[in-house]
Design an enzyme around this catalytic site. Structure first.
Site, short mmCIF file in Angstrom:
data_model
loop_
_atom_site.label_atom_id
_atom_site.label_comp_id
_atom_site.label_asym_id
_atom_site.label_seq_id
_atom_site.Cartn_x
_atom_site.Cartn_y
_atom_site.Cartn_z
N ASP A 34 35.28 43.77 60.39
CA ASP A 34 34.25 44.84 60.89
C ASP A 34 32.94 43.84 61.52
O ASP A 34 32.64 43.05 61.17
CB ASP A 34 33.75 45.50 59.63
N LYS A 52 43.93 45.79 61.08
CA LYS A 52 43.64 46.06 59.91
C LYS A 52 42.93 47.57 60.07
O LYS A 52 42.19 47.83 60.73
CB LYS A 52 42.70 45.00 59.30
N ASP A 79 49.44 54.19 49.18
CA ASP A 79 50.50 55.14 48.80
C ASP A 79 51.75 54.80 49.72
O ASP A 79 51.60 54.41 50.77
CB ASP A 79 50.01 56.47 48.85
N GLU A 86 39.09 20.74 47.74
CA GLU A 86 39.53 22.05 47.91
C GLU A 86 40.26 22.19 49.01
O GLU A 86 41.37 23.04 49.02
CB GLU A 86 38.41 23.04 47.90
C1 GLA Z 1 36.21 47.76 53.84
C2 GLA Z 1 37.37 46.96 53.63
C3 GLA Z 1 36.64 45.52 53.53
C4 GLA Z 1 36.03 45.35 54.80
C5 GLA Z 1 35.02 46.13 55.05
C6 GLA Z 1 34.35 46.19 56.47
O1 GLA Z 1 35.32 47.76 52.57
O2 GLA Z 1 37.90 47.12 52.41
O3 GLA Z 1 37.80 44.57 53.62
O4 GLA Z 1 37.00 45.37 56.00
O5 GLA Z 1 35.40 47.56 54.97
O6 GLA Z 1 33.45 47.00 56.64
#
Ligand code: GLA
Length: 725
Positions: free
Chosen positions: A366, A475, A533, A613
């Site tokens: 986002d 996504k 789902d 790490e």
């Molecule tokens: C949702 C998603 C997160 C991220 C935020 C971005 O909460 O589950 O993984 O992508 O939105 O706003």
């Protein structure tokens, strides 16, 4: 032959490898449910009882026989107004305001191959894998017909069910149109459902049925975090490996209802489908209404077998596209690393470090578009924010793909911010009720997916981004639920159609986009796993499982998810500590062990890691790639219940080798080592534990178990690979 019919007696048997389902229409044409369980090879009609229970309705043709009542008989599809006072699958308002229906057998047909309805996801298969039975029932008074569809996947012990309601002489309003009615007249049952909230999805709850109705449902316009559209009925003695259970998963992403009723004479009825609380559908003469499909399975050998049946059918016959069985890319997502605060350099640096450590795909989450510096604005404006990504998206994608990585991107197509260009141009596209102030959630409104213009806009704007650069992954997020059910596209008498039409609009858009971009991996998301789902999995073969990335909490969430959904469907990432949702600190390896039981990735700035790490990341990715085939294509075993045990343990086995992973929650001083018992091994073969000289027979590992290594500290993971020798 999976479907065996006896035309004369109107007797139907659906026979799979280990299960049998029976129904029969009697002399009155009432279609009675006779059996769902193990193979019986006998007409189970002999178990039907005709008790005289006062205050049960008797159909008129039964004359003076007070023992014949649709209120006590097990029925294949229940409806309102025929003397059955249990939960109805079907209810319709006739033009005169009455609501009675009386469904009687009319016809049947058996076909090779499966079935699918326009605009809805469906289990698909090769023609030889499935047979379909259609049984048509008719209400003589109105001519309304109900065709019950049964898809039988013999090898998988799966039966799919759905109903098509066809309008009769006059227009009616459907008020309920369930996909499934399943009556179980025998036995005592418990139910298992998966409830939760944002960042705590699919918490497993098992309860004894109480008399009356218990329900798992959503009225949120999405399947939701609150309850998942999949339920399980089980015998009180049912465990992972023994006892009877029936699972039902609705392939639907909107408001749903699964009602389970224990009636006055201790019979059980499950009715599942679109939530009638948000449903009223105008059905004109000759038109058909298609219900979403329910996937059903029965196991006589406990929940593990039931889960395996669901995992196989969802992975092979629900998920689609080139990624369905392919190795999923290990991804790095910038959300928890940067939230909204990034520019192209920061993203590139995350990608660069990730590529050096072996990550395959960078997901830009986002904040890359419109005026999106916080969650108050920008949704709907799917054009790059050049203040953040100077030089544009194409340039960043080129730089990232230049590292040998793939590039993925976040969208939340169904949403709109009031502070956006789209809202200024098209306020009428946002779902609001005229004369009322809209309900906001995360400051945003929902786009009217019933409006074809909205879908066209979204198809074009998402497509333009995907075409503008070499993008391999999307996504697809959905970060609020729907309260303002109003659309100018439907008149007042048809507004009750909106919640279902919203889902149909979403599915249409997803179908178009996934077809237009067949090489793109789509991952579903809804504030984590709020729309996890089987309907969404038809379009997006993996779904971000939860916004809770705390490895300890995730053991519970992923445990609940595993009852119905395959491991490959579960998006799961390693994140930073202290964890952003809980503040808990868990060891790095434990976070990786939990995330590996899914479609694996990272969600932190790998530049902030120590060299040790970073080396650990290299090792984790190498192990995920080495075991990936076993993890995604092997059978998954729940070796413990993290809600009640001291350890979370699970196993992947292909019948030969077994990978056991998990987490010991707390280290106790001066205690004995904890034990896990493996499953699915060959008792007569020997197994060596990788990296040690330890060998034992499958029988020993399954009956006696294996002592987990001693731990120091809390939330310590283990990973044991047993190789057949
Ligand atoms: C949702 C998603 C997160 C991220 C935020 C971005 O909460 O589950 O993984 O992508 O939105 O706003």
């Amino acid at each position: 032959m999976a479907i065996i019919t006896d035309e004369q007696n109107k007797f139907f048997r659906l026979v799979t490898k280990n299960t049998e389902y029976q129904m029969k229409a009697d002399n009155f044409g009432v279609l009675k449910h006779l059996w769902y369980g193990k193979h019986v090879n006998t007409d189970m009609d002999y178990l039907l009882q005709y008790p005289e229970i006062s205050f049960s309705g008797n159909i008129y043709e039964a004359e003076n026989d007070r023992t014949y009542s649709l209120n006590t008989l097990p029925l294949e599809y229940s409806c309102e107004g025929n003397g059955d006072f249990r939960v109805w699958a079907l209810s319709a308002e006739h033009p005169d305001g009455t609501r009675a229906l009386d469904l009687r057998f009319a016809d049947f047909e058996v076909r090779k191959g499966g079935y699918a309805f326009p605009g809805l996801p469906a289990v698909y298969s090769d023609e030889n894998e499935t047979e379909t039975l259609e049984v048509t029932l008719e209400d003589a008074c109105s001519n309304i017909c109900v065709t019950l569809f049964y898809g039988v996947l013999e090898e998988l012990d799966i039966i799919t069910r759905a109903a098509v309601i066809t309008g009769g002489r006059e227009t009616v309003y459907l008020e309920r149109a369930a996909s499934l009615c399943l009556d179980i007249p025998r036995g005592e049952w418990e139910w298992v459902h998966f409830h939760g909230r944002h960042a705590m999805e699919r918490v497993t709850e098992r309860a004894k049925l109480v008399h009356g109705v218990q329900e798992s449902s959503s009225v949120r316009g999405a399947s939701s975090h609150q309850q998942n559209p999949a339920v399980l009925l089980c015998s009180p003695d049912c465990t992972e490996t023994s006892g009877e259970c029936i699972g039902a998963a609705l392939m639907y992403s909107g408001s749903f209802s699964a009602k389970i009723q224990l009636d006055e004479v201790d019979q059980t009825r499950l009715v599942m489908g679109i939530n009638p609380d948000q449903f009223r559908w105008e059905l004109r003469s000759g038109e058909s209404f298609y219900t979403p499909e329910v996937i059903l399975s029965y196991s006589a050998d406990g929940m593990e077998k039931l889960s395996h049946n669901f995992h196989k059918v969802i992975r092979n016959n629900v998920c689609r596209g080139q990624y369905k069985l392919a190795e999923r890319p290990v991804l790095i997502n910038n959300w928890e690393a940067t939230y909204f605060g990034f520019d192209e350099e920061k993203i590139f640096n995350i990608a660069k470090q990730a590529s050096e450590l072996g990550v395959d795909l960078l997901v830009l989450d986002d904040g890359w578009f419109g005026k999106r510096d916080s969650d108050c604005s920008g949704l709907g404006d799917w054009t790059v924010n050049e203040n953040k990504l100077r030089g544009g998206l194409g340039k960043l994608v080129e730089r990232v793909t230049g590292l040998g990585m793939k590039f993925g991107i976040w969208f939340e197509p169904e949403m709109i911010s009031e502070d956006s260009e789209l809202y200024h141009a098209h306020p009428e596209w946002a779902m609001t009720i005229p004369s009322r102030k809209p309900i906001r959630s995360r400051f945003q409104l929902v786009l009217d997916m019933t409006n074809p213009e909205v879908r066209e806009y979204l198809f074009n704007s998402v497509s333009a981004v995907l075409k503008s650069a070499d993008i391999s992954y999307v996504k697809w997020d959905f970060n609020r639920h729907i309260a303002d059910w109003y659309t100018p596209t439907l008149g007042k008498d048809n507004l009750g159609e909106m919640p279902h039409r919203y889902v149909l609009g979403l599915y249409e858009l997803l179908e178009r986009l996934t077809n237009a971009f067949p090489n793109v991996l789509f991952e579903g998301c809804s504030g984590g796993g709020g729309r996890f789902d089987a309907g969404m999995l038809y379009y997006t073969p993996q779904i971000w499982c939860s916004d809770d990335t705390d490895a300890f909490e995730r053991t519970t969430i992923q445990y609940g998810t595993s009852f119905f959904y395959p491991v490959s469907a579960v998006g799961s990432h390693v994140s930073a500590v202290p964890n952003h949702q809980t503040g808990r600190v868990t060891p790095f390896e434990s976070r990786a062990a939990v995330a590996m039981a899914g479609s694996f990735g990272y969600e932190l700035d790998l530049n902030t890691l120590s060299d040790d790490e970073k080396n650990a990341v290299r090792g984790q990715i190498a192990r995920f790639k080495k075991y990936g085939e076993l993890i995604h294509n092997g059978l998954y075993y729940r070796l413990s219940d993290p809600l009640s045990d001291k350890v979370a343990a699970w196993e992947f086995s292909d019948g030969k080798d077994a990978l056991v992973q998990g987490m010991v929650f707390r280290t106790a001083p001066t205690s004995l080592q904890l034990l896990v018992k493996l499953r699915g091994l060959d008792p007569d073969k020997n197994y060596r534990l990788d990296g040690t000289d330890f060998t034992a027979s499958g029988a020993a590992l399954m009956s006696g178990g294996y002592l987990l290594p001693r731990t120091w500290g809390d939330y310590v993971s283990f990973e044991l690979y047993f190789r057949q020798i």
